[in-house]
Structure formats: C-alpha cells, structure tokens
Design a protein around this motif. Structure first.
Motif, PDB file in Angstrom:
ATOM      1  N   ARG A  27       0.756  -1.164  -0.079  1.00 13.55           N
ATOM      2  CA  ARG A  27       0.172   0.000   0.336  1.00 13.55           C
ATOM      3  C   ARG A  27       0.887   1.158   0.029  1.00 13.55           C
ATOM      4  O   ARG A  27       1.794   1.443   0.977  1.00 13.55           O
ATOM      5  CB  ARG A  27      -1.017  -0.019   1.342  1.00 13.55           C
ATOM      6  CG  ARG A  27      -1.898   1.235   1.117  1.00 13.55           C
ATOM      7  CD  ARG A  27      -2.698   1.134   2.622  1.00 13.55           C
ATOM      8  NE  ARG A  27      -1.813   1.536   3.838  1.00 13.55           N
ATOM      9  CZ  ARG A  27      -2.479   1.570   4.809  1.00 13.55           C
ATOM     10  NH1 ARG A  27      -3.653   1.066   5.261  1.00 13.55           N
ATOM     11  NH2 ARG A  27      -1.523   1.933   5.936  1.00 13.55           N
ATOM     12  N   ASP A  28       0.621   2.130  -1.117  1.00 17.71           N
ATOM     13  CA  ASP A  28       1.373   3.336  -0.990  1.00 17.71           C
ATOM     14  C   ASP A  28       2.858   3.292  -0.923  1.00 17.71           C
ATOM     15  O   ASP A  28       3.655   3.878  -0.223  1.00 17.71           O
ATOM     16  CB  ASP A  28       1.072   4.361   0.001  1.00 17.71           C
ATOM     17  CG  ASP A  28      -0.333   4.821  -0.025  1.00 17.71           C
ATOM     18  OD1 ASP A  28      -0.817   4.787  -1.106  1.00 17.71           O
ATOM     19  OD2 ASP A  28      -1.128   5.169   0.975  1.00 17.71           O
ATOM     20  N   GLY A  29       3.309   2.027  -1.729  1.00 11.42           N
ATOM     21  CA  GLY A  29       4.878   1.675  -1.733  1.00 11.42           C
ATOM     22  C   GLY A  29       5.313   1.339  -0.505  1.00 11.42           C
ATOM     23  O   GLY A  29       6.636   0.638  -0.309  1.00 11.42           O
ATOM     24  N   TRP A  74       3.188  -1.450   8.712  1.00 14.06           N
ATOM     25  CA  TRP A  74       3.699  -1.280   7.275  1.00 14.06           C
ATOM     26  C   TRP A  74       4.955  -0.866   7.287  1.00 14.06           C
ATOM     27  O   TRP A  74       5.575   0.144   8.065  1.00 14.06           O
ATOM     28  CB  TRP A  74       2.830  -0.105   6.664  1.00 14.06           C
ATOM     29  CG  TRP A  74       1.364  -0.452   6.608  1.00 14.06           C
ATOM     30  CD1 TRP A  74       0.303  -0.490   7.563  1.00 14.06           C
ATOM     31  CD2 TRP A  74       0.597  -1.295   5.289  1.00 14.06           C
ATOM     32  NE1 TRP A  74      -0.840  -1.089   7.086  1.00 14.06           N
ATOM     33  CE2 TRP A  74      -0.731  -1.344   5.929  1.00 14.06           C
ATOM     34  CE3 TRP A  74       1.304  -1.550   4.369  1.00 14.06           C
ATOM     35  CZ2 TRP A  74      -1.518  -2.054   4.828  1.00 14.06           C
ATOM     36  CZ3 TRP A  74       0.555  -2.275   3.378  1.00 14.06           C
ATOM     37  CH2 TRP A  74      -0.965  -2.501   3.816  1.00 14.06           C
ATOM     38  N   ALA A  80      10.043   2.004  -3.561  1.00 15.11           N
ATOM     39  CA  ALA A  80       8.711   1.829  -3.087  1.00 15.11           C
ATOM     40  C   ALA A  80       8.557   0.224  -3.644  1.00 15.11           C
ATOM     41  O   ALA A  80       8.798  -0.166  -4.720  1.00 15.11           O
ATOM     42  CB  ALA A  80       7.887   2.784  -3.808  1.00 15.11           C
ATOM     43  N   HIS A  83       3.102  -4.066  -6.280  1.00 13.87           N
ATOM     44  CA  HIS A  83       2.083  -4.957  -5.820  1.00 13.87           C
ATOM     45  C   HIS A  83       2.475  -6.492  -6.388  1.00 13.87           C
ATOM     46  O   HIS A  83       1.789  -7.486  -5.754  1.00 13.87           O
ATOM     47  CB  HIS A  83       0.558  -4.591  -6.547  1.00 13.87           C
ATOM     48  CG  HIS A  83       0.159  -3.404  -5.801  1.00 13.87           C
ATOM     49  ND1 HIS A  83      -0.513  -3.440  -4.864  1.00 13.87           N
ATOM     50  CD2 HIS A  83       0.247  -1.864  -6.290  1.00 13.87           C
ATOM     51  CE1 HIS A  83      -0.806  -2.120  -4.592  1.00 13.87           C
ATOM     52  NE2 HIS A  83      -0.538  -1.239  -5.438  1.00 13.87           N
TER      53      HIS A  83
END
Length: 250
Positions: A27-29, A74, A80, A83
């Motif tokens: 998520r968000d890298g 996280w 980054a 996915h």
C-alpha cells in the motif's frame, strides 16, 4: 479483504533481529508481512530500520515501520514496493546494533522514571529515545541540580545491581485496576487481544510498555544526566547518556 494484524516477533524476543515472513499486502509503496521483527515505533522509541530480501532476489531497504489502527505493521521501502511482491516469501533483517542501543536507552528510562515517581512524585510527560542519548520530561516539583545528581546516583545503583528484565501480559481489567503500572500522563499503553504487556525489572519495578528492552540492568552501563531544561513551571527535561558496560567494546 481485510488484512490480519501482523504477528509482532519483537514482543516475544527483544533480540529478534531476523525473521522469515510472507508479503501479504502493498500500500502506497509500503509492505505488510504476516509477521515481522520490526518495531513500529511508539512510547518515544523510534521504529527499526533494516532490509527485506525477497525470494525473487530483490533486496529492499526498509527505512522505517508504522502500525495502523488494525494492528498491521507497514514497512516503508526504498525503492517503493510493487504489488507483484504480494505472496512472496522474504527474509527480514533489522539493524541489530541500532536496536540494541535503543533497547538500552528505553530500559534506563524505565529505571529513571521509576525513581522519579517513587521518590519525588514525578510523572512522565514525554520522552524521545535515541542511539547516542535520550531525553525524558517529568512533571516534578522543586527540581534542582542537586535533585538531578540524586536521580543519577540512584539510577546507577540500580544499573549496577544486575536486575533481570522480563515481560509478561496482564488482562486489561487488571491493568485498569493497577495505577502503579502506568507511568505517562498522555500516552496509554497498547492493548492487544484484551491484554497489556508489562515489563518487569525484577526486585525493582513493573510498568506497562510495548517497546524493546535489555535483558538485565548490567547490560546498560553507567548513566549520566548531562543537561536539563525547563519546559514550563514544573515540567523538566533531562538529557541522558549511557557509557558502555565495563568490558564492552566501545
């Protein structure tokens, strides 16, 4: 689909510096693993840093970690995360020397806050733990240079006594009934599955805490309070350093 809370391996072993895990989300890298040895920050202790080596051969630097409201850790990655990493196995490795230093300072602040509260009625109003020094803020009346020297001497007597340090869990209800386990005016300890983690310095103190610590006060070395500041009428900031234990490599 919701992500299950990360299994926090550092809660089982303060010296858990490496672990095998599986990527469960990106998520968000940032990456979430099913389990992690990375401390996500809290209680004045900064998050761990290190790296993750994925099974496809890619190695990613992990600059920091943070936990969300669902208990998922996280891991902020450089570069980054992508996915297509989801589902891969990974070997996690934290900066062990940095973790040890942070654990030593976190532990000595437990000693200092216990003495400040027990002998002088001082409650913590803030703390920031570092690898070279740390600071701790107290709400304490009639603070003076003489009191700082007294705190330092009392703390060093505890460090030299070689008290063992261990962690256990108590039900949240018991924690609420025991005011002696709470040391801060502003930050509540984490409650996980209806339990609160308590760190005990045997024969000296027990307090709620979710951070990492040394195994014995003998591992800490000698404490010096090298600077103090006024942060309001009765709020005092103490800056502390630790010399390595006798016989340790400098």
């Amino acid at each position: 689909m919701p992500i299950r809370a990360t299994l926090r391996l550092y809660l089982q072993d303060d010296d858990c510096f490496e672990a095998d895990a599986t990527v469960v989300a990106v998520r968000d890298g940032a990456i979430a693993f099913d389990r992690s040895c990375f401390y996500p920050g809290g209680g004045g202790q900064p998050p761990d840093a290190g790296e993750a080596r994925l099974e496809d051969g890619v190695t990613i630097a992990i600059a920091s970690a943070s936990a969300d409201g669902d208990g998922v850790i996280w891991h902020a990655c450089e570069p980054a995360a992508q996915h297509d990493m989801v589902g891969q196995r990974a070997s996690l490795c934290i900066d062990a020397a940095r973790r040890r230093a942070l654990s030593r300072y976190h532990t000595v602040l437990h000693v200092l806050n216990t003495i400040a509260l027990r002998d002088h009625g001082g409650l913590i109003t803030g703390a920031q733990i570092g690898v070279d020094y740390s600071r701790i803020d107290f709400k304490i009346e009639d603070f003076s240079a003489a009191l700082a020297s007294t705190l330092e001497a009392k703390a060093n007597a505890v460090l030299a006594a070689n008290h063992a340090i261990s962690a256990r869990y108590v039900p949240e209800e018991e924690f609420r009934e025991r005011g002696d386990l709470l040391r801060t005016l502003e930050v509540a300890p984490p409650v996980v599955d209806g339990r609160v983690r308590v760190v005990a310095i045997e024969g000296f103190d027990a307090q709620a805490c979710g951070g990492t610590h040394a195994h014995s006060t003998a591992e800490l070395g000698a404490l010096s309070i090298y600077r103090t500041e006024n942060k309001g009428r009765i709020n005092k900031r103490l800056y502390v350093r630790l010399d390595p234990p006798e016989g340790a490599m400098r």
